[in-house]
Design a protein around this motif. Sequence first.
Motif, PDB file in Angstrom:
ATOM      1  N   SER A 188      40.643  -0.816 -14.370  1.00  0.00           N
ATOM      2  CA  SER A 188      41.036  -0.102 -15.594  1.00  0.00           C
ATOM      3  C   SER A 188      40.121  -0.469 -16.759  1.00  0.00           C
ATOM      4  N   ASP A 189      39.534  -1.663 -16.719  1.00  0.00           N
ATOM      5  CA  ASP A 189      38.559  -2.039 -17.748  1.00  0.00           C
ATOM      6  C   ASP A 189      37.377  -1.082 -17.740  1.00  0.00           C
ATOM      7  N   LEU A 190      37.008  -0.604 -16.570  1.00  0.00           N
ATOM      8  CA  LEU A 190      35.877   0.315 -16.456  1.00  0.00           C
ATOM      9  C   LEU A 190      36.281   1.765 -16.695  1.00  0.00           C
ATOM     10  N   LEU A 191      37.495   2.122 -16.309  1.00  0.00           N
ATOM     11  CA  LEU A 191      37.934   3.510 -16.450  1.00  0.00           C
ATOM     12  C   LEU A 191      38.319   3.861 -17.878  1.00  0.00           C
ATOM     13  N   SER A 192      38.993   2.975 -18.578  1.00  0.00           N
ATOM     14  CA  SER A 192      39.532   3.320 -19.903  1.00  0.00           C
ATOM     15  C   SER A 192      38.464   3.795 -20.891  1.00  0.00           C
ATOM     16  N   PRO A 193      37.308   3.149 -20.987  1.00  0.00           N
ATOM     17  CA  PRO A 193      36.291   3.671 -21.909  1.00  0.00           C
ATOM     18  C   PRO A 193      35.754   5.039 -21.483  1.00  0.00           C
ATOM     19  N   ILE A 194      35.631   5.249 -20.177  1.00  0.00           N
ATOM     20  CA  ILE A 194      35.145   6.537 -19.680  1.00  0.00           C
ATOM     21  C   ILE A 194      36.133   7.631 -20.057  1.00  0.00           C
ATOM     22  N   LEU A 195      37.410   7.362 -19.860  1.00  0.00           N
ATOM     23  CA  LEU A 195      38.445   8.339 -20.198  1.00  0.00           C
ATOM     24  C   LEU A 195      38.441   8.629 -21.699  1.00  0.00           C
ATOM     25  N   TYR A 196      38.251   7.607 -22.497  1.00  0.00           N
ATOM     26  CA  TYR A 196      38.228   7.774 -23.954  1.00  0.00           C
ATOM     27  C   TYR A 196      37.039   8.647 -24.382  1.00  0.00           C
ATOM     28  N   VAL A 197      35.874   8.382 -23.819  1.00  0.00           N
ATOM     29  CA  VAL A 197      34.664   9.109 -24.200  1.00  0.00           C
ATOM     30  C   VAL A 197      34.696  10.539 -23.669  1.00  0.00           C
ATOM     31  N   MET A 198      35.097  10.709 -22.417  1.00  0.00           N
ATOM     32  CA  MET A 198      35.057  12.028 -21.790  1.00  0.00           C
ATOM     33  C   MET A 198      36.150  12.960 -22.310  1.00  0.00           C
ATOM     34  N   GLU A 199      37.283  12.416 -22.676  1.00  0.00           N
ATOM     35  CA  GLU A 199      38.428  13.183 -23.197  1.00  0.00           C
ATOM     36  C   GLU A 199      38.931  14.231 -22.216  1.00  0.00           C
ATOM     37  N   ASP A 200      38.589  14.130 -20.956  1.00  0.00           N
ATOM     38  CA  ASP A 200      39.028  15.073 -19.938  1.00  0.00           C
ATOM     39  C   ASP A 200      39.264  14.283 -18.662  1.00  0.00           C
ATOM     40  N   GLU A 201      40.474  14.352 -18.126  1.00  0.00           N
ATOM     41  CA  GLU A 201      40.817  13.539 -16.958  1.00  0.00           C
ATOM     42  C   GLU A 201      39.987  13.890 -15.737  1.00  0.00           C
ATOM     43  N   SER A 202      39.724  15.147 -15.513  1.00  0.00           N
ATOM     44  CA  SER A 202      38.956  15.569 -14.345  1.00  0.00           C
ATOM     45  C   SER A 202      37.517  15.034 -14.411  1.00  0.00           C
ATOM     46  N   GLN A 203      36.864  15.221 -15.562  1.00  0.00           N
ATOM     47  CA  GLN A 203      35.500  14.714 -15.717  1.00  0.00           C
ATOM     48  C   GLN A 203      35.477  13.181 -15.657  1.00  0.00           C
ATOM     49  N   SER A 204      36.474  12.560 -16.249  1.00  0.00           N
ATOM     50  CA  SER A 204      36.566  11.098 -16.217  1.00  0.00           C
ATOM     51  C   SER A 204      36.694  10.597 -14.782  1.00  0.00           C
ATOM     52  N   PHE A 205      37.501  11.310 -14.009  1.00  0.00           N
ATOM     53  CA  PHE A 205      37.691  10.926 -12.611  1.00  0.00           C
ATOM     54  C   PHE A 205      36.360  10.926 -11.866  1.00  0.00           C
ATOM     55  N   TRP A 206      35.579  11.988 -12.007  1.00  0.00           N
ATOM     56  CA  TRP A 206      34.322  12.078 -11.265  1.00  0.00           C
ATOM     57  C   TRP A 206      33.279  11.091 -11.779  1.00  0.00           C
ATOM     58  N   CYS A 207      33.292  10.806 -13.063  1.00  0.00           N
ATOM     59  CA  CYS A 207      32.406   9.752 -13.593  1.00  0.00           C
ATOM     60  C   CYS A 207      32.798   8.399 -13.018  1.00  0.00           C
ATOM     61  N   PHE A 208      34.106   8.175 -12.951  1.00  0.00           N
ATOM     62  CA  PHE A 208      34.605   6.921 -12.409  1.00  0.00           C
ATOM     63  C   PHE A 208      34.261   6.793 -10.920  1.00  0.00           C
ATOM     64  N   VAL A 209      34.374   7.884 -10.167  1.00  0.00           N
ATOM     65  CA  VAL A 209      34.005   7.874  -8.748  1.00  0.00           C
ATOM     66  C   VAL A 209      32.535   7.472  -8.596  1.00  0.00           C
TER      67      VAL A 209
END
Length: 192
Positions: free
Chosen positions: A2-23
């Motif tokens: 979650s330390d890695l996902l939370s900033p991505i989710l904040y920056v991307m502002e879109d769950e779908s895009q955040s998911f694929w960035c996180f993948v």
Amino acid sequence: MSDLLSPILYVMEDESQSFWCFVALMERLGPNFNRDQNGVHSQLFALSKLVELLDNPLHNYFQQKDCLNYFFCFRWVLIQFKREFDFEKTMRLWEVLWTHYLSEHLHLYVCVAILRRHRSKIIGEEMDFDTLLKFINELSGHINLDATLRDAEALCICAGENGEACIPPGTPPSLPFEITSMYNQQDDDDIL
């Protein structure tokens, strides 16, 4: 993670895009989270070799104090310094690290830069492993990012091929083999 996902989710502002960035990020950093922690251990081994190359007196001190496992740097490597800086500085650092500027393992040179910056205190106070771990944890929020990045870049350039030789193949955050092969094939196609 979650330390890695939370900033991505904040920056991307879109769950779908955040998911694929996180993948994509987990494809690179996934070995850090394996049960046997082989990804982190390979990076800590490489860090030990880089400190030996770039700061032999500090390496010798760690050897004398039985600290060559570098577990005091575990959190830095595991979550890419996420807990060491405020949000804006973390984002800036990640942008530099993830571009693979100078090296795909620039984060290890950042570790060396931080340790070198505090070498006199570490050796002067004769820190053992427990004291060193406490000291490193207390650096959180007190690391000068600009100076550290300058030092890390200089160390990376200074180490050159010898530095890269210290890092075993496949050490995270290397790109997965399939992606690397795809990039190499694309480069070959561009030449034709």
